[in-house]
Design a protein around this motif. Sequence first.
Motif, mmCIF file in Angstrom:
data_model
loop_
_atom_site.group_PDB
_atom_site.id
_atom_site.type_symbol
_atom_site.label_atom_id
_atom_site.label_comp_id
_atom_site.label_asym_id
_atom_site.label_seq_id
_atom_site.Cartn_x
_atom_site.Cartn_y
_atom_site.Cartn_z
ATOM 1 N N ASN A 46 0.839 -1.211 0.000
ATOM 2 C CA ASN A 46 0.000 0.000 0.000
ATOM 3 C C ASN A 46 0.872 1.258 0.000
ATOM 4 O OD1 ASN A 46 -2.469 -1.392 0.071
ATOM 5 N ND2 ASN A 46 -3.356 0.085 1.498
ATOM 6 N N ASP A 47 1.964 1.210 0.775
ATOM 7 C CA ASP A 47 2.851 2.381 0.808
ATOM 8 C C ASP A 47 3.466 2.625 -0.568
ATOM 9 O OD1 ASP A 47 2.213 2.529 3.439
ATOM 10 O OD2 ASP A 47 4.181 1.945 4.221
ATOM 11 N N ALA A 65 3.795 -8.253 -3.783
ATOM 12 C CA ALA A 65 5.033 -8.652 -3.089
ATOM 13 C C ALA A 65 4.914 -10.068 -2.549
ATOM 14 C CB ALA A 65 5.336 -7.680 -1.958
ATOM 15 N N ASN A 66 6.068 -10.728 -2.497
ATOM 16 C CA ASN A 66 6.132 -12.064 -1.906
ATOM 17 C C ASN A 66 6.152 -11.982 -0.390
ATOM 18 O OD1 ASN A 66 6.473 -14.941 -2.020
ATOM 19 N ND2 ASN A 66 8.630 -14.641 -1.477
ATOM 20 N N ARG A 67 6.541 -10.807 0.115
ATOM 21 C CA ARG A 67 6.667 -10.633 1.559
ATOM 22 C C ARG A 67 6.543 -9.143 1.882
ATOM 23 N NH1 ARG A 67 12.215 -9.816 4.302
ATOM 24 N NH2 ARG A 67 11.746 -10.262 6.482
ATOM 25 N N GLN A 68 5.982 -8.826 3.034
ATOM 26 C CA GLN A 68 5.983 -7.437 3.516
ATOM 27 C C GLN A 68 6.645 -7.422 4.887
ATOM 28 O OE1 GLN A 68 2.112 -5.137 1.993
ATOM 29 N NE2 GLN A 68 1.567 -6.883 3.247
ATOM 30 N N THR A 69 7.511 -6.441 5.092
ATOM 31 C CA THR A 69 8.179 -6.373 6.398
ATOM 32 C C THR A 69 7.339 -5.592 7.409
ATOM 33 O OG1 THR A 69 9.415 -4.451 5.618
ATOM 34 C CG2 THR A 69 10.506 -6.598 5.444
ATOM 35 N N ALA A 70 6.441 -4.758 6.933
ATOM 36 C CA ALA A 70 5.537 -4.040 7.845
ATOM 37 C C ALA A 70 4.189 -3.842 7.156
ATOM 38 C CB ALA A 70 6.142 -2.699 8.272
ATOM 39 N N GLY A 71 3.559 -4.964 6.787
ATOM 40 C CA GLY A 71 2.235 -4.900 6.172
ATOM 41 C C GLY A 71 1.271 -4.267 7.159
ATOM 42 N N ARG A 72 0.381 -3.437 6.631
ATOM 43 C CA ARG A 72 -0.536 -2.705 7.519
ATOM 44 C C ARG A 72 -1.972 -3.189 7.380
ATOM 45 N NH1 ARG A 72 -1.400 2.052 6.172
ATOM 46 N NH2 ARG A 72 -0.343 2.245 4.167
ATOM 47 N N ARG A 74 -6.241 -2.557 9.064
ATOM 48 C CA ARG A 74 -7.123 -1.474 9.495
ATOM 49 C C ARG A 74 -6.873 -1.173 10.963
ATOM 50 N NH1 ARG A 74 -12.531 -2.982 9.357
ATOM 51 N NH2 ARG A 74 -13.197 -0.838 9.072
ATOM 52 N N MET A 75 -7.322 -0.006 11.404
ATOM 53 C CA MET A 75 -7.245 0.396 12.813
ATOM 54 C C MET A 75 -5.799 0.374 13.330
ATOM 55 S SD MET A 75 -10.633 0.259 14.032
ATOM 56 C CE MET A 75 -12.072 0.099 13.033
ATOM 57 N N GLY A 76 -4.846 0.691 12.468
ATOM 58 C CA GLY A 76 -3.448 0.783 12.890
ATOM 59 C C GLY A 76 -2.786 -0.552 13.200
ATOM 60 N N ARG A 77 -3.459 -1.648 12.855
ATOM 61 C CA ARG A 77 -2.854 -2.953 13.156
ATOM 62 C C ARG A 77 -1.860 -3.340 12.072
ATOM 63 N NH1 ARG A 77 -8.371 -4.581 15.106
ATOM 64 N NH2 ARG A 77 -8.840 -4.846 12.917
ATOM 65 N N SER A 78 -1.049 -4.379 12.376
ATOM 66 C CA SER A 78 -0.135 -4.865 11.346
ATOM 67 C C SER A 78 -0.780 -6.059 10.654
ATOM 68 C CB SER A 78 1.203 -5.248 11.972
ATOM 69 O OG SER A 78 0.987 -6.265 12.913
ATOM 70 N N PHE A 79 -0.287 -6.378 9.467
ATOM 71 C CA PHE A 79 -0.790 -7.559 8.749
ATOM 72 C C PHE A 79 0.388 -8.501 8.535
ATOM 73 C CE2 PHE A 79 -2.097 -10.126 5.109
ATOM 74 C CZ PHE A 79 -3.368 -10.514 5.524
ATOM 75 N N TYR A 80 0.301 -9.670 9.145
ATOM 76 C CA TYR A 80 1.372 -10.669 9.098
ATOM 77 C C TYR A 80 1.571 -11.117 7.653
ATOM 78 C CZ TYR A 80 3.803 -15.035 10.321
ATOM 79 O OH TYR A 80 4.701 -16.057 10.421
ATOM 80 N N SER A 81 2.785 -10.910 7.111
ATOM 81 C CA SER A 81 3.014 -11.132 5.672
ATOM 82 C C SER A 81 4.315 -11.895 5.424
ATOM 83 C CB SER A 81 3.088 -9.783 4.941
ATOM 84 O OG SER A 81 2.058 -8.905 5.323
ATOM 85 N N PRO A 82 4.408 -13.155 5.888
ATOM 86 C CA PRO A 82 5.653 -13.910 5.714
ATOM 87 C C PRO A 82 5.882 -14.300 4.246
ATOM 88 C CG PRO A 82 3.936 -15.339 6.557
ATOM 89 C CD PRO A 82 3.341 -13.948 6.509
ATOM 90 N N PRO A 83 7.147 -14.612 3.883
ATOM 91 C CA PRO A 83 7.441 -14.946 2.483
ATOM 92 C C PRO A 83 6.842 -16.277 2.048
ATOM 93 C CG PRO A 83 9.378 -15.286 3.883
ATOM 94 C CD PRO A 83 8.335 -14.635 4.740
ATOM 95 N N ASP A 84 6.582 -16.404 0.742
ATOM 96 C CA ASP A 84 6.175 -17.661 0.084
ATOM 97 C C ASP A 84 4.858 -18.238 0.612
ATOM 98 O OD1 ASP A 84 8.694 -17.492 -1.168
ATOM 99 O OD2 ASP A 84 9.626 -18.539 0.513
ATOM 100 N N SER A 85 4.084 -17.447 1.311
ATOM 101 C CA SER A 85 2.905 -17.984 1.993
ATOM 102 C C SER A 85 1.603 -17.340 1.576
ATOM 103 C CB SER A 85 3.044 -17.767 3.507
ATOM 104 O OG SER A 85 4.254 -18.281 3.952
ATOM 105 N N GLY A 86 1.688 -16.122 1.044
ATOM 106 C CA GLY A 86 0.447 -15.412 0.767
ATOM 107 C C GLY A 86 0.547 -14.583 -0.498
ATOM 108 N N VAL A 87 -0.508 -13.848 -0.749
ATOM 109 C CA VAL A 87 -0.501 -12.849 -1.825
ATOM 110 C C VAL A 87 -0.773 -11.512 -1.158
ATOM 111 C CG1 VAL A 87 -1.740 -12.008 -3.856
ATOM 112 C CG2 VAL A 87 -1.252 -14.444 -3.635
ATOM 113 N N TYR A 88 0.135 -10.576 -1.342
ATOM 114 C CA TYR A 88 -0.003 -9.240 -0.771
ATOM 115 C C TYR A 88 0.071 -8.266 -1.947
ATOM 116 C CZ TYR A 88 1.976 -12.404 2.650
ATOM 117 O OH TYR A 88 2.232 -13.525 3.394
#
Length: 275
Positions: A46-47, A65-72, A74-88
């Motif tokens: 998003n950034d 991205a394959n990974r996010q180091t600080a995925g965001r 709603r409500m200021g929370r983080s979004f867990y975004s480890p590599p090779d596991s999801g679609v971000y």
Amino acid sequence: MGWEIARDDSLTAESIAAYLVGDTEQTPLNAGQKTIFVYESVVSTNDMAKELAADGAPAGTAVVANRQTAGRGRMGRSFYSPPDSGVYLSVILRPKLTGSRILLLTTGAAVAAAEAVEESCGARMQIKWVNDLYLGGKKIAGILTEAVGGAYIVGIGVNVKESGEGFPAELAGKAGALDAGGAQVSRSRLAAALIEGVRRMGKDLEEGGGHYTGRLIEEARKRSCVLGREVQITGAEGLSAARAVDIDDQGFLIVEDSRGRRHTLSSGEISLFVK
Ligand code: BTN
């Protein structure tokens, strides 16, 4: 459930473009037009999309991205975004919308994402108002829609499989992954379906009028895992618990309190009471 994901499930611009079918304007990777930028690791898609939008990137531009180091989230929370596991991913939209139709973007993004997941792997996703996607009672995907200048960024994160370390303690029992339900998922196919779905939704919201909006709200109601249930509400003054009874034409949630009075929630957070 074991690994059902294709052996080479890496995300590349080419692997995603191979699944883009819906829009004849776009050829794989067509330069300058509706470009798809794919990265191994970013702070937050998003950034990145916000920066691109501020530099004038056209509607439809996507960042994956394959990974996010600080995925965001709603409500200021983080979004867990480890590599090779999801679609971000994030898609830039520039719909010419006014007033309350802008609010329909959030509902539109949820329905587009739910349909894209279903189209790419068959899993029937439910929507927890306003735009979390659930499967088997677990959150599989989250959506963060943000405005920048005249553009909107629709950011979607989908847990495709659980990473080797599993979910962090605070998500355990609440978050789930698509492949746990037995779905066979190509991340590239899913990314392509999400990007196309969001692009189409932006166009339909602008051009589709009342007919499209009606279909959108109907689909949001059908997929809702909230309607008819007791919910806990955060952020609505004086109202902490109620029964969710409807989603109105603008995508707002109608709830009924213990005295039978109806309230309209335009945003905020709800949790389901576990019974
Ligand atoms: C939520 O669960 O509250 C919303 C999560 C949204 C996560 C996606 S992942 C891609 C995009 N980039 C971000 O930093 N957030 C969104």
